[in-house]
Design a protein around this motif. Structure first.
Motif, PDB file in Angstrom:
ATOM      1  N   THR A  79       0.825  -1.202   0.000  1.00 12.71           N
ATOM      2  CA  THR A  79       0.000   0.000   0.000  1.00 12.71           C
ATOM      3  C   THR A  79       0.862   1.257   0.000  1.00 12.71           C
ATOM      4  OG1 THR A  79      -1.492  -1.289   1.383  1.00 12.71           O
ATOM      5  CG2 THR A  79      -2.016   1.038   1.105  1.00 12.71           C
ATOM      6  N   VAL A  80       1.891   1.233   0.847  1.00  8.72           N
ATOM      7  CA  VAL A  80       2.734   2.412   1.032  1.00  8.72           C
ATOM      8  C   VAL A  80       4.201   2.021   0.892  1.00  8.72           C
ATOM      9  CG1 VAL A  80       3.371   4.273   2.610  1.00  8.72           C
ATOM     10  CG2 VAL A  80       1.048   3.339   2.674  1.00  8.72           C
ATOM     11  N   GLY A  81       4.927   2.773   0.100  1.00  8.17           N
ATOM     12  CA  GLY A  81       6.371   2.570   0.027  1.00  8.17           C
ATOM     13  C   GLY A  81       7.044   3.785   0.617  1.00  8.17           C
ATOM     14  N   ALA A  82       7.966   3.557   1.541  1.00  8.43           N
ATOM     15  CA  ALA A  82       8.595   4.702   2.198  1.00  8.43           C
ATOM     16  C   ALA A  82      10.109   4.592   2.139  1.00  8.43           C
ATOM     17  CB  ALA A  82       8.138   4.790   3.653  1.00  8.43           C
ATOM     18  N   ALA A  83      10.748   5.705   1.876  1.00  6.28           N
ATOM     19  CA  ALA A  83      12.207   5.789   1.967  1.00  6.28           C
ATOM     20  C   ALA A  83      12.512   6.945   2.893  1.00  6.28           C
ATOM     21  CB  ALA A  83      12.814   6.014   0.591  1.00  6.28           C
ATOM     22  N   LEU A  84      13.078   6.616   4.043  1.00  9.18           N
ATOM     23  CA  LEU A  84      13.371   7.658   5.023  1.00  9.18           C
ATOM     24  C   LEU A  84      14.843   8.013   4.982  1.00  9.18           C
ATOM     25  CD1 LEU A  84      11.075   6.339   7.860  1.00  9.18           C
ATOM     26  CD2 LEU A  84      10.682   8.247   6.329  1.00  9.18           C
ATOM     27  N   GLU A  85      15.126   9.153   5.528  1.00 10.91           N
ATOM     28  CA  GLU A  85      16.455   9.745   5.398  1.00 10.91           C
ATOM     29  C   GLU A  85      17.570   8.836   5.918  1.00 10.91           C
ATOM     30  OE1 GLU A  85      18.013  14.302   6.092  1.00 10.91           O
ATOM     31  OE2 GLU A  85      16.421  13.471   7.304  1.00 10.91           O
ATOM     32  N   ARG A 140      19.403   5.240  -3.613  1.00 12.02           N
ATOM     33  CA  ARG A 140      18.689   4.423  -4.597  1.00 12.02           C
ATOM     34  C   ARG A 140      18.205   3.128  -3.980  1.00 12.02           C
ATOM     35  NH1 ARG A 140      20.111   5.401 -10.392  1.00 12.02           N
ATOM     36  NH2 ARG A 140      21.157   7.403 -10.470  1.00 12.02           N
ATOM     37  N   LEU A 141      19.013   2.561  -3.089  1.00 15.02           N
ATOM     38  CA  LEU A 141      18.594   1.324  -2.430  1.00 15.02           C
ATOM     39  C   LEU A 141      17.382   1.586  -1.522  1.00 15.02           C
ATOM     40  CD1 LEU A 141      18.982  -1.665  -1.884  1.00 15.02           C
ATOM     41  CD2 LEU A 141      20.702  -1.099  -0.156  1.00 15.02           C
ATOM     42  N   GLY A 142      17.399   2.741  -0.860  1.00 13.94           N
ATOM     43  CA  GLY A 142      16.244   3.127  -0.043  1.00 13.94           C
ATOM     44  C   GLY A 142      14.997   3.227  -0.901  1.00 13.94           C
ATOM     45  N   LEU A 143      15.176   3.788  -2.080  1.00 11.58           N
ATOM     46  CA  LEU A 143      14.058   3.928  -3.018  1.00 11.58           C
ATOM     47  C   LEU A 143      13.588   2.548  -3.492  1.00 11.58           C
ATOM     48  CD1 LEU A 143      12.740   6.481  -3.998  1.00 11.58           C
ATOM     49  CD2 LEU A 143      14.187   6.421  -6.018  1.00 11.58           C
ATOM     50  N   ALA A 144      14.551   1.658  -3.727  1.00 10.83           N
ATOM     51  CA  ALA A 144      14.207   0.300  -4.158  1.00 10.83           C
ATOM     52  C   ALA A 144      13.346  -0.377  -3.089  1.00 10.83           C
ATOM     53  CB  ALA A 144      15.471  -0.513  -4.413  1.00 10.83           C
ATOM     54  N   TYR A 145      13.705  -0.143  -1.812  1.00 12.34           N
ATOM     55  CA  TYR A 145      12.899  -0.708  -0.723  1.00 12.34           C
ATOM     56  C   TYR A 145      11.472  -0.172  -0.787  1.00 12.34           C
ATOM     57  CZ  TYR A 145      11.068  -1.606   3.929  1.00 12.34           C
ATOM     58  OH  TYR A 145      10.270  -2.007   4.965  1.00 12.34           O
ATOM     59  N   ALA A 146      11.346   1.157  -1.042  1.00 12.49           N
ATOM     60  CA  ALA A 146      10.014   1.766  -1.115  1.00 12.49           C
ATOM     61  C   ALA A 146       9.179   1.139  -2.237  1.00 12.49           C
ATOM     62  CB  ALA A 146      10.138   3.270  -1.323  1.00 12.49           C
ATOM     63  N   LEU A 147       9.854   0.746  -3.324  1.00 12.59           N
ATOM     64  CA  LEU A 147       9.129   0.244  -4.503  1.00 12.59           C
ATOM     65  C   LEU A 147       8.814  -1.244  -4.415  1.00 12.59           C
ATOM     66  CD1 LEU A 147      11.194   2.087  -7.241  1.00 12.59           C
ATOM     67  CD2 LEU A 147       8.845   2.583  -6.524  1.00 12.59           C
ATOM     68  N   LEU A 148       9.370  -1.917  -3.404  1.00  7.64           N
ATOM     69  CA  LEU A 148       9.313  -3.378  -3.320  1.00  7.64           C
ATOM     70  C   LEU A 148       7.901  -3.932  -3.505  1.00  7.64           C
ATOM     71  CD1 LEU A 148      11.526  -5.476  -2.900  1.00  7.64           C
ATOM     72  CD2 LEU A 148      11.136  -5.341  -0.455  1.00  7.64           C
ATOM     73  N   VAL A 153       1.126   4.405  -2.864  1.00  5.36           N
ATOM     74  CA  VAL A 153       1.525   5.626  -2.167  1.00  5.36           C
ATOM     75  C   VAL A 153       3.027   5.599  -1.944  1.00  5.36           C
ATOM     76  CG1 VAL A 153       1.237   7.014  -0.079  1.00  5.36           C
ATOM     77  CG2 VAL A 153      -0.690   5.671  -0.941  1.00  5.36           C
ATOM     78  N   LEU A 154       3.695   6.693  -2.267  1.00  3.87           N
ATOM     79  CA  LEU A 154       5.133   6.783  -1.999  1.00  3.87           C
ATOM     80  C   LEU A 154       5.386   7.928  -1.033  1.00  3.87           C
ATOM     81  CD1 LEU A 154       6.759   6.273  -5.513  1.00  3.87           C
ATOM     82  CD2 LEU A 154       6.992   4.785  -3.517  1.00  3.87           C
ATOM     83  N   VAL A 155       6.124   7.646   0.016  1.00  2.90           N
ATOM     84  CA  VAL A 155       6.488   8.659   0.999  1.00  2.90           C
ATOM     85  C   VAL A 155       8.013   8.712   1.037  1.00  2.90           C
ATOM     86  CG1 VAL A 155       6.388   9.338   3.427  1.00  2.90           C
ATOM     87  CG2 VAL A 155       4.412   8.225   2.352  1.00  2.90           C
ATOM     88  N   LEU A 156       8.590   9.788   0.550  1.00  2.00           N
ATOM     89  CA  LEU A 156      10.044   9.849   0.418  1.00  2.00           C
ATOM     90  C   LEU A 156      10.587  11.046   1.191  1.00  2.00           C
ATOM     91  CD1 LEU A 156      10.114   9.227  -3.453  1.00  2.00           C
ATOM     92  CD2 LEU A 156      10.144   7.523  -1.632  1.00  2.00           C
ATOM     93  N   ASP A 157      11.505  10.767   2.105  1.00  2.00           N
ATOM     94  CA  ASP A 157      12.082  11.829   2.918  1.00  2.00           C
ATOM     95  C   ASP A 157      13.426  12.239   2.335  1.00  2.00           C
ATOM     96  OD1 ASP A 157      12.318  13.639   4.941  1.00  2.00           O
ATOM     97  OD2 ASP A 157      12.849  12.194   6.500  1.00  2.00           O
ATOM     98  N   GLU A 158      13.495  13.448   1.827  1.00  4.70           N
ATOM     99  CA  GLU A 158      14.737  14.008   1.250  1.00  4.70           C
ATOM    100  C   GLU A 158      15.386  13.032   0.258  1.00  4.70           C
ATOM    101  OE1 GLU A 158      16.102  17.023   2.032  1.00  4.70           O
ATOM    102  OE2 GLU A 158      15.098  17.604   3.889  1.00  4.70           O
ATOM    103  N   PRO A 159      14.661  12.574  -0.750  1.00  5.40           N
ATOM    104  CA  PRO A 159      15.223  11.551  -1.638  1.00  5.40           C
ATOM    105  C   PRO A 159      16.329  12.087  -2.546  1.00  5.40           C
ATOM    106  CG  PRO A 159      13.124  12.295  -2.496  1.00  5.40           C
ATOM    107  CD  PRO A 159      13.320  13.000  -1.173  1.00  5.40           C
TER     108      PRO A 159
END
Lengths: 300, 277
Positions: A79-85, A140-148, A153-159
């Motif tokens: 439902t939600v993919g998140a990449a935090l700082e 990019r790896l953080g982003l990959a986790y979000a996309l898994l 919904v994407l929630v990205l902190d300072e991507p």
């Protein structure tokens, strides 16, 4: 194609002891658009996002996805993919096994791991230990986790932090594509200029409180327009402006007249017989409007 | 339930995708193998008279170690227990240290489920460490005993019950490690506590407690003593044969389980369910 859900913050507050990190914050984020979540460092962006994701408990208020709290989502990563700082990796694990662990935990097919690594351009480094990754590769790896979970919904902190120019261009296109597919995209940044090219809407906070929200264009408030005007005979020009009742200050490249109408100034000078060497409207940039909203650039 | 099983499976993957587990397992095997093999040789040489009785320093007492095989085999837990504790503590404190709690709790927002899954996983892997340690103590130690002509009792039911109880003890020790990890999330502090307590503090406490009848009974409830009671044999009991009667094996097991549960529950409230920043 996954569909986005509306993110809703309702009266979120968070206190750390006597300090209010977030104070009565309410706003919604719509699907199909990229929303910039902006504010200077320390404004409470990361705390708000962590509350939204159930990692930090709010002192009061609720934050939901389509009306459901994160911890109550039946399939959170779908439902939600998140990449935090924060760089949340065990340095001894390879990128593939890092993502593999969470694919197992979320019940996602293992094939997703290489798919998302390919999507973020890390396929060639999949078998490399994350400890040897550069900052940009970790982002990019953080982003990959979000996309898994292929979430809506994407929630990205300072991507954008730590990305090279090529990476920045890539992520801007990526954010646009995600929103165009109907997903909800919430991106935080402390620099408006960093995300101005990709966001549709902005939510601006300062000192834990909402100071502005609306479409990007609404930030460009030209409240105090100025025109730069100069003449080889600056004294005569100054006298002319004074006589016409136009206030001005003396700037580095000429006089800063408090008017947004260069044509009027030109006419005035023509009538007074004053030769002009400079005449142009001072453009107030987005970033200046942003800084005015958040109360000066001291924390930038 | 499926969420729990997925979590267990993910916790297994976490352990087996880093190098720590096999490094610890290797050291465990060598350490126990050396101790069990070496002491099996020494004790059986004395018991079988290969070393002349005249040369043995008995201090006037008898040179009787009782039945040698259980003593040698119990090195797997009486000395090896520190390894599953370390693995459990490192698996838990590593999540805090490397900030992997964030992706973990994003994938599984039910934190209690994650901690329970971690405990179950570590109990199983701890038992796996038990197999490694027993391979050293029974395999090498038993081999040495046989070489000296001492019956290794490999067909004896008692031996295999001891093996089973050792696996249980090692699993419970790993759970204690998980509990310690949530109680003291700072990894360095956790390691220092594990090493200081298991290598110095507890052996000294057990020794000190054994001098008085009252304290000897209390000493039985120290985790190491409880573990030795569960397994049913220990080098510590020949080194110190005058202590109070040890707990029953099942009582020892319950005491170990109690330590694990108390540490885990307090740690859950103190660190695990706190804000992840």
């Amino acid at each position: 194609m996954p569909t986005g859900a509306v993110i809703e913050f309702t009266s979120i507050s968070k206190r750390f002891g006597a300090v209010a990190a977030v104070n009565d914050l309410s706003f919604t984020v719509e699907p199909g658009r990229v929303t910039g979540f902006l504010g200077p460092n320390g404004a409470g962006k990361t705390t708000s996002l962590r509350i939204l994701l159930g990692l930090v408990a709010a002192s009061s208020g609720t934050a939901t996805f389509g009306g459901v709290r994160y911890r109550d989502l039946p399939h959170p990563l779908k439902t939600v993919g998140a990449a935090l700082e924060a760089a949340s990796f065990h340095p001894g694990r390879t990128a593939r096994s890092h993502l593999g662990v969470y694919a197992i935990a979320a019940g996602l097919p293992r094939t997703r791991v290489m798919e998302v690594l390919t999507q973020v351009g890390l396929a060639a480094h999949a078998a490399q230990r994350v400890g040897g990754y550069s900052l940009g590769m970790r982002q990019r790896l953080g982003l990959a986790y979000a996309l898994l979970g292929d979430p809506g919904v994407l929630v990205l902190d300072e991507p954008i932090n730590g990305l090279d120019p090529e990476g920045i261009r890539w992520i801007r296109g990526f954010l646009r594509d995600m929103a165009a597919e109907g997903r909800t995209v919430l991106v935080s940044s402390h620099l408006l200029s960093e995300v101005a090219q990709s966001v549709d809407d902005v939510v601006i906070i300062a000192r834990g409180e909402l100071v502005h929200r609306g479409p990007l264009s609404s930030v460009d408030t030209d409240a105090a327009p100025q025109t730069i005007v100069d003449s080889p005979d600056r004294e005569n020009l100054a006298a002319t402006l004074t006589a016409a009742g136009i206030s001005f200050s003396i700037g580095r490249t000429g006089l800063l007249a408090a008017t947004g109408d260069p044509a009027m100034l030109g006419h005035l000078a023509f009538e007074a017989g004053v030769e002009l060497s400079v005449l142009h409207r001072q453009k107030v940039g987005l970033e200046d409007s942003f800084l005015a909203l958040v109360g000066g650039g001291h924390s930038l | 339930m499926t969420v729990f099983l997925r979590s267990v499976s993910a916790e297994f993957a976490k352990i087996f995708t880093t190098r720590l587990w096999w490094i610890l397992a290797m050291i465990l095997f060598c350490y126990i193998g050396l101790l069990a093999g070496g002491l099996a040789a020494l004790f059986s040489a004395i018991q079988t008279g290969v070393i002349s009785p005249d040369a043995v320093n008995t201090g006037g007492g008898p040179t009787n170690f009782g039945s040698l095989p259980p003593l040698i085999y119990s090195f797997a837990s009486s000395v090896g227990y520190v390894f599953p504790v370390l693995l459990g503590a490192l698996a838990t404190t590593g999540e805090f240290r490397h900030q992997t709690l964030t992706p973990t709790f994003l994938a599984t927002p039910r934190r209690g489920v994650v901690l329970a899954a971690k405990t179950v996983t570590l109990i199983l892997i701890g038992a796996g460490f038990g197999i490694v340690a027993l391979a050293a103590s029974v395999g090498l130690g038993g081999g040495v005993l046989s070489a000296f002509g001492v019956d290794a009792l490999l067909l004896d039911t008692e031996t295999w019950l001891l093996v089973a109880r050792t696996l249980l003890a090692m699993g419970l020790w790993a759970a204690i490690g998980v509990g310690l990890g949530v109680l003291v999330p700072n990894q360095v502090a956790s390691i220092v506590i594990v090493l200081a307590f298991t290598q110095f503090v507890e052996p000294l406490l057990r020794l000190a407690a054994s001098f008085l009848e009252v304290t000897a009974k209390i000493g039985n409830f120290l985790p190491g003593a409880a573990s030795d009671a569960l397994v049913g044999a220990s080098v510590f009991t020949i080194a110190n044969p005058v202590g109070a009667a040890p707990l029953n094996w099942w009582q020892g097991g319950l005491v170990l389980l109690g330590y694990a549960l108390v540490a885990t529950v307090i740690g859950y409230a103190a660190s695990w369910k706190k804000d992840v920043t």
